[in-house]
Write a protein that holds these residues in place. Structure first.
Motif, PDB file in Angstrom:
ATOM      1  N   ARG A 157       0.864  -1.022   0.004  1.00 44.49           N
ATOM      2  CA  ARG A 157      -0.070  -0.089  -0.091  1.00 44.49           C
ATOM      3  C   ARG A 157       0.998   1.507   0.145  1.00 44.49           C
ATOM      4  N   ILE A 158       0.810   2.129  -0.995  1.00 47.60           N
ATOM      5  CA  ILE A 158       1.652   3.125  -1.305  1.00 47.60           C
ATOM      6  C   ILE A 158       0.887   4.434  -1.010  1.00 47.60           C
ATOM      7  N   SER A 159       1.478   5.310  -0.240  1.00 48.97           N
ATOM      8  CA  SER A 159       0.824   6.784  -0.195  1.00 48.97           C
ATOM      9  C   SER A 159       0.862   7.650  -1.211  1.00 48.97           C
ATOM     10  N   ILE A 160      -0.471   8.275  -1.381  1.00 48.77           N
ATOM     11  CA  ILE A 160      -0.610   9.259  -2.697  1.00 48.77           C
ATOM     12  C   ILE A 160       0.548  10.225  -2.114  1.00 48.77           C
ATOM     13  N   LEU A 161       1.095  10.570  -1.198  1.00 46.51           N
ATOM     14  CA  LEU A 161       2.007  11.632  -0.825  1.00 46.51           C
ATOM     15  C   LEU A 161       3.426  11.076  -0.838  1.00 46.51           C
ATOM     16  N   THR A 162       3.687  10.282  -1.978  1.00 47.95           N
ATOM     17  CA  THR A 162       4.916   9.675  -2.333  1.00 47.95           C
ATOM     18  C   THR A 162       5.000  10.221  -3.795  1.00 47.95           C
ATOM     19  N   PRO A 163       6.375  10.470  -4.409  1.00 45.36           N
ATOM     20  CA  PRO A 163       6.426  10.859  -5.758  1.00 45.36           C
ATOM     21  C   PRO A 163       5.720   9.528  -6.742  1.00 45.36           C
ATOM     22  N   VAL A 164       5.789   8.456  -6.658  1.00 46.37           N
ATOM     23  CA  VAL A 164       5.285   7.591  -7.603  1.00 46.37           C
ATOM     24  C   VAL A 164       3.491   7.581  -7.051  1.00 46.37           C
ATOM     25  N   GLY A 165       3.154   7.734  -6.116  1.00 47.27           N
ATOM     26  CA  GLY A 165       1.601   7.877  -5.587  1.00 47.27           C
ATOM     27  C   GLY A 165       1.339   9.020  -6.416  1.00 47.27           C
ATOM     28  N   ALA A 166       1.964   9.963  -6.505  1.00 44.38           N
ATOM     29  CA  ALA A 166       1.483  11.245  -7.051  1.00 44.38           C
ATOM     30  C   ALA A 166       1.070  11.339  -8.559  1.00 44.38           C
ATOM     31  N   GLY A 167       2.215  10.181  -9.044  1.00 43.82           N
ATOM     32  CA  GLY A 167       2.433  10.041 -10.499  1.00 43.82           C
ATOM     33  C   GLY A 167       1.384   9.236 -11.107  1.00 43.82           C
ATOM     34  N   LEU A 168       1.004   8.314 -10.335  1.00 38.79           N
ATOM     35  CA  LEU A 168       0.074   7.239 -10.765  1.00 38.79           C
ATOM     36  C   LEU A 168      -1.597   7.665 -10.652  1.00 38.79           C
ATOM     37  N   ILE A 169      -1.800   8.563  -9.800  1.00 42.33           N
ATOM     38  CA  ILE A 169      -3.320   8.943  -9.743  1.00 42.33           C
ATOM     39  C   ILE A 169      -3.791   9.513 -11.359  1.00 42.33           C
ATOM     40  N   GLY A 170      -4.919   8.928 -11.397  1.00 42.56           N
ATOM     41  CA  GLY A 170      -5.402   9.456 -12.872  1.00 42.56           C
ATOM     42  C   GLY A 170      -5.179   8.822 -13.982  1.00 42.56           C
ATOM     43  N   TRP A 209       8.299  10.400 -14.932  1.00 41.54           N
ATOM     44  CA  TRP A 209       7.828  10.904 -13.563  1.00 41.54           C
ATOM     45  C   TRP A 209       9.115  10.929 -12.738  1.00 41.54           C
ATOM     46  N   PRO A 210       9.465  11.975 -11.930  1.00 37.56           N
ATOM     47  CA  PRO A 210      10.694  11.770 -11.131  1.00 37.56           C
ATOM     48  C   PRO A 210      10.470  11.180  -9.754  1.00 37.56           C
ATOM     49  N   ASP A 211      11.536  10.475  -9.285  1.00 36.54           N
ATOM     50  CA  ASP A 211      11.558   9.800  -7.988  1.00 36.54           C
ATOM     51  C   ASP A 211      11.999  11.032  -6.932  1.00 36.54           C
ATOM     52  N   ARG A 212      11.993  10.301  -5.740  1.00 32.70           N
ATOM     53  CA  ARG A 212      12.473  11.113  -4.644  1.00 32.70           C
ATOM     54  C   ARG A 212      13.842  11.749  -5.024  1.00 32.70           C
ATOM     55  N   ASP A 213      14.843  11.301  -5.562  1.00 29.08           N
ATOM     56  CA  ASP A 213      16.081  11.751  -5.871  1.00 29.08           C
ATOM     57  C   ASP A 213      16.019  12.713  -7.190  1.00 29.08           C
ATOM     58  N   GLY A 214      14.757  13.076  -7.917  1.00 27.85           N
ATOM     59  CA  GLY A 214      14.894  13.670  -8.999  1.00 27.85           C
ATOM     60  C   GLY A 214      15.256  12.880 -10.442  1.00 27.85           C
ATOM     61  N   GLN A 215      15.416  11.627 -10.170  1.00 32.86           N
ATOM     62  CA  GLN A 215      15.753  10.885 -11.221  1.00 32.86           C
ATOM     63  C   GLN A 215      14.378  10.402 -12.242  1.00 32.86           C
ATOM     64  N   ASP A 216      14.200  10.528 -13.303  1.00 32.37           N
ATOM     65  CA  ASP A 216      12.919  10.362 -14.219  1.00 32.37           C
ATOM     66  C   ASP A 216      12.906   8.874 -14.612  1.00 32.37           C
ATOM     67  N   HIS A 217      11.428   8.586 -14.373  1.00 32.32           N
ATOM     68  CA  HIS A 217      11.257   7.161 -14.947  1.00 32.32           C
ATOM     69  C   HIS A 217      10.061   7.136 -15.690  1.00 32.32           C
ATOM     70  N   ASN A 218       9.989   6.353 -16.467  1.00 29.16           N
ATOM     71  CA  ASN A 218       8.589   6.158 -17.465  1.00 29.16           C
ATOM     72  C   ASN A 218       8.128   4.869 -16.615  1.00 29.16           C
ATOM     73  N   LEU A 219       6.842   5.408 -16.170  1.00 28.74           N
ATOM     74  CA  LEU A 219       5.897   4.399 -15.437  1.00 28.74           C
ATOM     75  C   LEU A 219       4.982   4.097 -16.455  1.00 28.74           C
ATOM     76  N   SER A 220       4.640   2.743 -16.771  1.00 30.43           N
ATOM     77  CA  SER A 220       3.618   2.405 -17.841  1.00 30.43           C
ATOM     78  C   SER A 220       2.625   1.370 -16.973  1.00 30.43           C
ATOM     79  N   ILE A 221       1.367   1.864 -17.010  1.00 32.26           N
ATOM     80  CA  ILE A 221       0.213   1.238 -16.279  1.00 32.26           C
ATOM     81  C   ILE A 221      -0.117  -0.238 -17.290  1.00 32.26           C
TER      82      ILE A 221
END
Length: 137
Positions: free
Chosen positions: A94-107, A116-128
């Motif tokens: 269970r991941i919080s909406i108040l994490t970079p990944v959580g904020a990136g996944l919503i919607g 989308w950036p992670d906590r360290d500012g590194q960009d990742h391509n997240l595919s649903i």
């Protein structure tokens, strides 16, 4: 010279009206503690198409939905439930909406990819890959 690739443009997103309101309040309340994530979440809410709960497509990541996604950079596949901070427990998936990944996944919808950036500012391509809605409480 400006180059805008498909990966850098953010895909359209959809949100439930009551969740958008609750998440706006949460992000504003956490601006001092989590300024980066708060700003990211507020920006996503601002660009979302807002729907009544009964009108939201079932393949959209909403609060409490379970989302299977792939980090295209590493190839890592993850399945997580998106939750409010009080319910977060990464060891239980269970991941919080108040994490970079959580904020990136919503919607996002199945088949979409977001850069989308992670906590360290590194960009990742997240595919649903798949979205499963939570049972109504």
């Amino acid at each position: 010279m400006t180059t805008t690739s498909k990966a850098t443009r953010r895909p359209p997103i959809h949100m439930i009206d009551t969740e958008a309101d609750a998440l706006t309040n949460l992000a504003i309340a956490k601006e001092d503690d989590l300024p980066q994530v708060s700003e990211m979440l507020l920006n996503e809410i601002a660009r979302a198409t807002i729907h009544k709960a009964e009108r939201i497509p079932s393949d959209v990541v909403t609060m409490r939905s379970t989302v299977e996604f792939v980090d295209e950079n590493s190839g890592a596949a993850r399945t997580l439930q998106l939750v409010y901070p009080r319910d977060a427990d990464i060891s239980a998936g269970r991941i919080s909406i108040l994490t970079p990944v959580g904020a990136g996944l919503i919607g996002l919808r199945e088949g979409q990819t977001i850069r989308w950036p992670d906590r360290d500012g590194q960009d990742h391509n997240l595919s649903i890959v798949r979205v499963t809605q939570a049972e109504a409480a």
